[in-house]
Design a protein around this motif. Structure first.
Motif, mmCIF file in Angstrom:
data_model
loop_
_atom_site.group_PDB
_atom_site.id
_atom_site.type_symbol
_atom_site.label_atom_id
_atom_site.label_comp_id
_atom_site.label_asym_id
_atom_site.label_seq_id
_atom_site.Cartn_x
_atom_site.Cartn_y
_atom_site.Cartn_z
ATOM 1 N N PHE A 8 0.585 -0.644 0.154
ATOM 2 C CA PHE A 8 -0.300 0.089 0.315
ATOM 3 C C PHE A 8 0.722 1.212 -0.234
ATOM 4 O O PHE A 8 1.153 2.087 -0.356
ATOM 5 C CB PHE A 8 -0.992 0.162 1.186
ATOM 6 C CG PHE A 8 -1.081 1.030 1.080
ATOM 7 C CD1 PHE A 8 -2.554 1.254 0.773
ATOM 8 C CD2 PHE A 8 -1.210 2.033 2.583
ATOM 9 C CE1 PHE A 8 -3.547 3.136 0.719
ATOM 10 C CE2 PHE A 8 -1.883 3.401 2.539
ATOM 11 C CZ PHE A 8 -3.263 3.858 1.655
ATOM 12 N N ALA A 19 -4.066 0.749 -4.967
ATOM 13 C CA ALA A 19 -3.925 0.982 -3.412
ATOM 14 C C ALA A 19 -4.931 -0.082 -2.446
ATOM 15 O O ALA A 19 -4.224 0.034 -0.968
ATOM 16 C CB ALA A 19 -4.016 2.533 -3.220
ATOM 17 N N GLN A 20 -5.848 -0.499 -3.177
ATOM 18 C CA GLN A 20 -6.623 -1.482 -2.243
ATOM 19 C C GLN A 20 -5.991 -2.633 -1.855
ATOM 20 O O GLN A 20 -6.798 -3.046 -0.499
ATOM 21 C CB GLN A 20 -8.141 -1.713 -3.002
ATOM 22 C CG GLN A 20 -7.523 -2.959 -4.027
ATOM 23 C CD GLN A 20 -8.050 -2.090 -6.016
ATOM 24 O OE1 GLN A 20 -7.395 -0.511 -5.546
ATOM 25 N NE2 GLN A 20 -7.184 -2.735 -6.686
ATOM 26 N N PHE A 42 -7.096 5.333 2.527
ATOM 27 C CA PHE A 42 -7.364 5.063 1.464
ATOM 28 C C PHE A 42 -8.770 5.165 1.367
ATOM 29 O O PHE A 42 -9.885 5.845 -0.118
ATOM 30 C CB PHE A 42 -7.481 3.499 1.250
ATOM 31 C CG PHE A 42 -8.195 2.853 0.221
ATOM 32 C CD1 PHE A 42 -7.066 2.759 -0.616
ATOM 33 C CD2 PHE A 42 -9.339 2.224 0.292
ATOM 34 C CE1 PHE A 42 -7.935 2.166 -2.143
ATOM 35 C CE2 PHE A 42 -10.122 1.288 -0.419
ATOM 36 C CZ PHE A 42 -9.176 1.525 -1.941
#
Length: 182
Positions: A8, A19-20, A42
């Protein structure tokens, strides 16, 4: 879990499309305060009321496990919580404290730059990058963050110099490529 957190951070600093991956950290260890705070970040980047609700939910979990957290994690959770509460000045204050105490936490420096940019404070974007530079000379993302601060301060020749160093250290460095082509 650590791999997901590191991935991340790499996605965050490298402006990646995955990014998930941080969601995997919470799946692996739902009681990790740092992972929950990063999931909160996020969602805050995503924006909107649904994302804010999800962010606050993860921050509530993060806060419930702060007894197990170290000083860095506590500051990080506080910074993200302040962001979720729209207290950006407090979020920045926490990121500044992180930069002093934990200068290798470039995810926090990145978030500080994000907030400073949204406030239109180019000088502080540069100052926070300069503050942690000595501890991160070997990190391509550090050179990118310094280049970004320099660019925002209209010091373009210096920005290009640091941008080229960032690319030399890590060829696939999207943000820098964008910076150098603007």
């Amino acid at each position: 879990m650590v791999d997901a957190i590191n991935s991340f951070v790499d996605q965050l600093l490298g402006v990646g499309n995955d990014a998930q991956v941080i969601l995997k950290a919470v799946e692996a260890d739902p009681a990790c305060a740092m992972a929950n705070a990063q999931v909160g970040a996020f969602y805050l980047f995503a924006g909107g009321s649904v994302a804010l609700t999800k962010a606050k939910s993860h921050l509530k979990v993060a806060k419930s496990y702060l007894k197990r957290a170290n000083a860095r994690e506590k500051l990080y959770v506080a910074a993200i919580e302040a962001w979720a509460n729209r207290d950006i000045a407090q979020a920045i204050a926490h990121h500044e404290a992180l930069a002093i105490a934990f200068p290798r936490d470039l995810a926090s420096v990145h978030l500080a730059q994000y907030h400073y940019r949204n406030f239109g404070n180019s000088q502080r974007m540069l100052v926070i990058a300069e503050k942690v530079f000595a501890a991160n000379r070997d990190n391509p993302y550090m050179h990118r963050m310094l280049a970004f601060g320099l660019e925002e301060c209209h010091r373009l020749a210096e920005a290009e110099e640091y941008g080229r160093i960032a690319i030399a250290l890590k060829r696939d460095n999207r943000w820098v490529h964008q910076l150098l082509t603007e």
